[in-house]
Design a protein around this motif. Structure first.
Motif, short mmCIF file in Angstrom:
data_model
loop_
_atom_site.label_atom_id
_atom_site.label_comp_id
_atom_site.label_asym_id
_atom_site.label_seq_id
_atom_site.Cartn_x
_atom_site.Cartn_y
_atom_site.Cartn_z
N SER A 41 3.77 6.85 -24.02
CA SER A 41 3.10 8.11 -24.32
C SER A 41 2.89 8.96 -23.07
O SER A 41 2.77 8.43 -21.95
CB SER A 41 1.76 7.87 -25.00
N SER A 42 2.84 10.26 -23.28
CA SER A 42 2.59 11.17 -22.16
C SER A 42 1.24 10.89 -21.52
O SER A 42 1.09 10.98 -20.30
CB SER A 42 2.66 12.62 -22.64
N GLN A 43 0.24 10.54 -22.34
CA GLN A 43 -1.09 10.27 -21.80
C GLN A 43 -1.07 9.09 -20.85
O GLN A 43 -1.72 9.11 -19.79
CB GLN A 43 -2.07 10.00 -22.95
N ALA A 44 -0.31 8.05 -21.19
CA ALA A 44 -0.22 6.88 -20.33
C ALA A 44 0.42 7.23 -18.99
O ALA A 44 -0.04 6.79 -17.92
CB ALA A 44 0.59 5.77 -21.01
N TRP A 45 1.47 8.06 -19.03
CA TRP A 45 2.14 8.38 -17.77
C TRP A 45 1.34 9.39 -16.95
O TRP A 45 1.33 9.35 -15.72
CB TRP A 45 3.58 8.86 -17.98
N LYS A 46 0.62 10.30 -17.61
CA LYS A 46 -0.23 11.23 -16.86
C LYS A 46 -1.36 10.48 -16.14
O LYS A 46 -1.71 10.81 -15.01
CB LYS A 46 -0.81 12.30 -17.79
N PHE A 181 -3.16 19.13 -15.09
CA PHE A 181 -3.27 18.53 -16.42
C PHE A 181 -4.29 19.22 -17.32
O PHE A 181 -4.42 18.87 -18.49
CB PHE A 181 -3.60 17.05 -16.29
N GLY A 182 -5.00 20.20 -16.79
CA GLY A 182 -5.92 20.96 -17.61
C GLY A 182 -7.24 20.26 -17.85
O GLY A 182 -7.47 19.12 -17.44
N ALA A 195 -3.46 23.58 -18.96
CA ALA A 195 -2.63 22.69 -18.14
C ALA A 195 -1.40 23.42 -17.63
O ALA A 195 -0.77 24.19 -18.36
CB ALA A 195 -2.22 21.47 -18.95
N ALA A 196 -1.04 23.16 -16.38
CA ALA A 196 0.18 23.74 -15.81
C ALA A 196 1.39 22.86 -16.07
O ALA A 196 2.52 23.33 -15.97
CB ALA A 196 0.00 23.94 -14.30
N VAL A 197 1.16 21.60 -16.42
CA VAL A 197 2.28 20.68 -16.61
C VAL A 197 2.25 20.10 -18.02
O VAL A 197 1.20 19.86 -18.60
CB VAL A 197 2.25 19.54 -15.56
N GLN A 198 3.44 19.92 -18.57
CA GLN A 198 3.63 19.26 -19.86
C GLN A 198 4.50 18.03 -19.62
O GLN A 198 5.58 18.14 -19.05
CB GLN A 198 4.32 20.20 -20.84
N VAL A 199 4.01 16.88 -20.04
CA VAL A 199 4.73 15.62 -19.84
C VAL A 199 5.18 15.10 -21.20
O VAL A 199 4.35 14.91 -22.11
CB VAL A 199 3.85 14.58 -19.13
N ALA A 200 6.45 14.89 -21.35
CA ALA A 200 7.00 14.39 -22.61
C ALA A 200 6.78 12.89 -22.74
O ALA A 200 6.63 12.17 -21.74
CB ALA A 200 8.50 14.69 -22.69
N SER A 284 7.55 8.15 -8.98
CA SER A 284 7.26 6.76 -8.62
C SER A 284 6.10 6.12 -9.37
O SER A 284 5.90 4.91 -9.27
CB SER A 284 6.98 6.66 -7.12
N SER A 285 5.31 6.89 -10.09
CA SER A 285 4.20 6.28 -10.84
C SER A 285 4.73 5.41 -11.97
O SER A 285 5.86 5.57 -12.43
CB SER A 285 3.28 7.38 -11.40
N LEU A 286 3.88 4.48 -12.41
CA LEU A 286 4.32 3.53 -13.43
C LEU A 286 3.11 3.03 -14.21
O LEU A 286 2.17 2.50 -13.61
CB LEU A 286 5.04 2.33 -12.78
N PRO A 287 3.09 3.20 -15.54
CA PRO A 287 2.00 2.61 -16.31
C PRO A 287 1.94 1.10 -16.10
O PRO A 287 2.97 0.44 -15.98
CB PRO A 287 2.37 2.96 -17.76
#
Length: 397
Positions: A41-46, A181-182, A195-200, A284-287
């Motif tokens: 999910s986008s939330q997990a990666w954000k 992220f708003g 938010a300025a960024v949208q993460v799929a 480089s981030s990783l859930p």
């Protein structure tokens, strides 16, 4: 201000893992192109990106925020940090009053109140009714405001001017993570931040079926006569080559950040730092779901970044027809992504205003090198994108 968008695409292969669980504990999935796919999910990666900012020291702590219900305790810490002579209970009262003046509702959680009563302990600190996202500089401003009215905080905040100032302090000098992220505050819509960024949601480029691992644990103190496991269980997992995508509105980021931290720095400087940190962290981030069980520490096999003035474009449709394996998915996925990206840009892109960078690893991703300028390292990629963003921002609209 010029409309500037940054598209970040990545192909990343992860081994057996459970990065992001659903309510049953299984890896999240989605149906796309008529087949089940692995999904993160986008939330997990954000969340992973925000954590990476702090853990890897990509930004000064003053440029970051915190999202918590314990905003009263956090603000009380700032108050006593500014004036150690203020007693803890007094600091909590000051913090609670200022937080409420800013429009954020607080309450003492019932469970904590009941436990304190049972233990005959001190009353617990109030908490906000929802997660509140505040920047370090906003917390400092609210703490100073509380100290200004410390003699009689109730009377101080009865003044319309002082109450309005509390709300203003909660809505200025946003941190980089808030700007990206708003922020949504249910009770105070006028301090929300777009938010300025949208993460799929990351999706596997191929069909994925979850598997289950049956495991046992042995009791170390068992005697030879005591056979069998001390514990048994199962954990679900899958493995996948993921397509990841994010779209960053640089112009929105600049508007959210406003002026920089220092008076002497150019207005583009905080935006450049934020963009570089985001590109670096997105890559480089990783859930970390079940990471102790699976150790799924991988980096993307390929990253494509495009800076454009037309609207953002995801390349996920390259994988609507799932990639079929003949020993692996990466090479086919990279070839298909390169071909689709070239076609979509031919049809809808603007080659005169679009810049492209590629960071890739290994021969399987060679086709992607044709899309733009190759960079040798992640830091070179982030720096090149940051410089280009600053140059675009400096151009007249």
């Amino acid at each position: 201000m010029n409309r500037i968008f940054l598209d970040v695409h990545a192909l990343q292969t992860v081994p057996p893992s459970n990065l992001n669980r659903d309510d049953t504990g299984a890896p999240k999935t989605a149906v796309y192109g008529g087949v089940p796919r692995a999904r993160v999910s986008s939330q997990a990666w954000k969340r992973a990106i925000r954590t990476y900012f702090k853990d890897e020291h990509l930004l000064d702590p003053a440029e970051l925020g915190v999202r918590t219900k314990k905003v009263v305790e956090l603000l009380a810490d700032r108050i006593t940090g500014l004036d150690p002579s203020v007693a803890r209970e007094t600091a909590l009262t000051l913090a609670d009053e200022v937080v409420k003046a800013a429009g954020i509702k607080t309450e003492v959680p019932r469970r904590k109140a009941d436990q304190a009563k049972k233990d005959a302990g001190p009353a617990p600190a109030p908490e906000s009714k929802y997660l509140v996202f505040l920047s370090s500089r906003q917390l400092d401003g609210l703490a100073r405001h509380a100290l200004e009215g410390a003699a009689d905080i109730t009377a101080f905040l009865k003044s319309k001017e002082n109450k309005a100032r509390a709300r203003e302090l909660a809505d200025m000098r946003h941190s980089v993570d808030i700007a990206l992220f708003g922020r949504m505050v249910a009770d105070v819509a006028d301090i929300n931040v777009d938010a300025a960024v949208q993460v799929a949601h990351a999706l596997s480029v191929h069909r994925v079926d979850n598997e289950s691992d049956y495991y046992t644990a042995v009791d170390d103190e068992n005697t030879d006569e005591e056979t069998g496991a001390g514990m048994i269980g199962t954990v679900d997992f899958n493995s996948a080559t993921l397509y990841r995508y994010a779209a960053l509105g640089v112009h929105q980021l600049a508007a959210n950040l406003g002026q920089g931290l220092r008076e002497d720095e150019p207005r583009t400087e905080p935006v450049r730092r934020a963009v570089e940190a985001f590109v670096h962290a997105f890559v480089s981030s990783l859930p970390t779901g079940k990471i102790n069980t699976f150790g799924h520490h991988t980096q993307p096999d390929a990253v494509v970044v495009r800076l454009r003035t037309t609207r953002p474009i995801s390349y996920v449709a390259a994988f609507e027809d799932p990639v079929r394996s003949d020993g692996g998915h990466l090479r086919k996925a990279a070839d298909r992504l390169a071909a689709y990206a070239a076609e979509i840009e031919r049809a809808y892109g603007d080659p005169e205003t679009t810049l492209t960078w590629v960071l890739r690893v290994g021969p399987a991703t060679l086709k992607l090198a044709e899309l733009g300028t190759e960079t040798g390292t992640q830091r070179e990629l982030a720096a090149a994108v940051g410089r280009a963003v600053a140059e675009r921002l400096e151009k007249p609209a």
